[in-house]
Write a protein that holds these residues in place. Structure first.
Motif, PDB file in Angstrom:
ATOM      1  N   PHE A  17      -0.706 -19.490 -71.246  1.00  0.00           N
ATOM      2  CA  PHE A  17       0.508 -19.906 -70.537  1.00  0.00           C
ATOM      3  C   PHE A  17       1.280 -18.636 -70.171  1.00  0.00           C
ATOM      4  CE2 PHE A  17      -0.624 -23.462 -73.237  1.00  0.00           C
ATOM      5  CZ  PHE A  17      -0.603 -24.499 -72.335  1.00  0.00           C
ATOM      6  N   PRO A  18       0.916 -17.958 -69.072  1.00  0.00           N
ATOM      7  CA  PRO A  18       1.453 -16.636 -68.795  1.00  0.00           C
ATOM      8  C   PRO A  18       2.897 -16.603 -68.297  1.00  0.00           C
ATOM      9  CG  PRO A  18       0.010 -17.309 -67.046  1.00  0.00           C
ATOM     10  CD  PRO A  18      -0.084 -18.359 -68.106  1.00  0.00           C
ATOM     11  N   THR A  19       3.396 -17.676 -67.711  1.00  0.00           N
ATOM     12  CA  THR A  19       4.760 -17.706 -67.211  1.00  0.00           C
ATOM     13  C   THR A  19       5.468 -18.922 -67.778  1.00  0.00           C
ATOM     14  OG1 THR A  19       4.032 -16.669 -65.154  1.00  0.00           O
ATOM     15  CG2 THR A  19       6.179 -17.718 -65.117  1.00  0.00           C
ATOM     16  N   VAL A  20       6.630 -18.698 -68.357  1.00  0.00           N
ATOM     17  CA  VAL A  20       7.389 -19.791 -68.946  1.00  0.00           C
ATOM     18  C   VAL A  20       8.820 -19.755 -68.421  1.00  0.00           C
ATOM     19  CG1 VAL A  20       6.023 -19.931 -71.057  1.00  0.00           C
ATOM     20  CG2 VAL A  20       7.977 -18.414 -70.972  1.00  0.00           C
ATOM     21  N   ALA A  21       9.492 -20.895 -68.445  1.00  0.00           N
ATOM     22  CA  ALA A  21      10.892 -20.992 -68.069  1.00  0.00           C
ATOM     23  C   ALA A  21      11.712 -21.194 -69.339  1.00  0.00           C
ATOM     24  CB  ALA A  21      11.120 -22.157 -67.112  1.00  0.00           C
ATOM     25  N   ILE A  22      12.748 -20.384 -69.495  1.00  0.00           N
ATOM     26  CA  ILE A  22      13.590 -20.423 -70.684  1.00  0.00           C
ATOM     27  C   ILE A  22      15.001 -20.805 -70.252  1.00  0.00           C
ATOM     28  CG2 ILE A  22      14.495 -19.077 -72.612  1.00  0.00           C
ATOM     29  CD1 ILE A  22      12.069 -17.219 -72.196  1.00  0.00           C
ATOM     30  N   THR A  23      15.593 -21.789 -70.934  1.00  0.00           N
ATOM     31  CA  THR A  23      16.966 -22.166 -70.601  1.00  0.00           C
ATOM     32  C   THR A  23      17.927 -21.184 -71.249  1.00  0.00           C
ATOM     33  OG1 THR A  23      17.155 -23.634 -72.489  1.00  0.00           O
ATOM     34  CG2 THR A  23      16.397 -24.607 -70.433  1.00  0.00           C
ATOM     35  N   THR A  24      19.013 -20.881 -70.541  1.00  0.00           N
ATOM     36  CA  THR A  24      20.005 -19.943 -71.053  1.00  0.00           C
ATOM     37  C   THR A  24      21.109 -20.659 -71.825  1.00  0.00           C
ATOM     38  OG1 THR A  24      21.286 -20.074 -69.021  1.00  0.00           O
ATOM     39  CG2 THR A  24      19.600 -18.350 -69.159  1.00  0.00           C
ATOM     40  N   GLY A  25      21.168 -21.970 -71.753  1.00  0.00           N
ATOM     41  CA  GLY A  25      22.221 -22.720 -72.415  1.00  0.00           C
ATOM     42  C   GLY A  25      23.410 -22.983 -71.506  1.00  0.00           C
ATOM     43  N   GLN A  26      23.476 -22.313 -70.375  1.00  0.00           N
ATOM     44  CA  GLN A  26      24.574 -22.504 -69.430  1.00  0.00           C
ATOM     45  C   GLN A  26      24.196 -23.586 -68.421  1.00  0.00           C
ATOM     46  OE1 GLN A  26      24.940 -18.644 -67.739  1.00  0.00           O
ATOM     47  NE2 GLN A  26      26.089 -17.812 -69.469  1.00  0.00           N
ATOM     48  N   THR A  27      25.200 -24.191 -67.826  1.00  0.00           N
ATOM     49  CA  THR A  27      24.953 -25.190 -66.788  1.00  0.00           C
ATOM     50  C   THR A  27      25.590 -24.731 -65.487  1.00  0.00           C
ATOM     51  OG1 THR A  27      26.922 -26.417 -67.447  1.00  0.00           O
ATOM     52  CG2 THR A  27      24.829 -27.126 -68.389  1.00  0.00           C
TER      53      THR A  27
END
Length: 60
Positions: A17-27
């Motif tokens: 899984f070479p590319t992932v999306a990470i949430t920053t906690g902001q909206t």
């Protein structure tokens, strides 16, 4: 007939899984989550690695 190709080994660092999306906690103002993408530096975002050569011949 389809070509038979050897399977390439999966990267041990990202498990394929070479590319992932990470949430920053902001909206955002519309209520969506802000995300950043992270790429695997070991396989350069391919998900596969090339195996190292087991033996090297030195000399004559």
């Amino acid at each position: 007939m389809p070509q038979q190709t050897l399977p390439r080994p999966i990267c041990a660092h990202c498990d394929g899984f070479p590319t992932v999306a990470i949430t920053t906690g902001q909206t955002t103002p519309t209520g969506e989550r802000r995300t950043i993408t992270a790429d695997c530096p070991a396989c350069h975002s391919t998900g596969h690695t090339t195996p190292a050569r087991a033996y090297t011949r030195v000399g004559a």
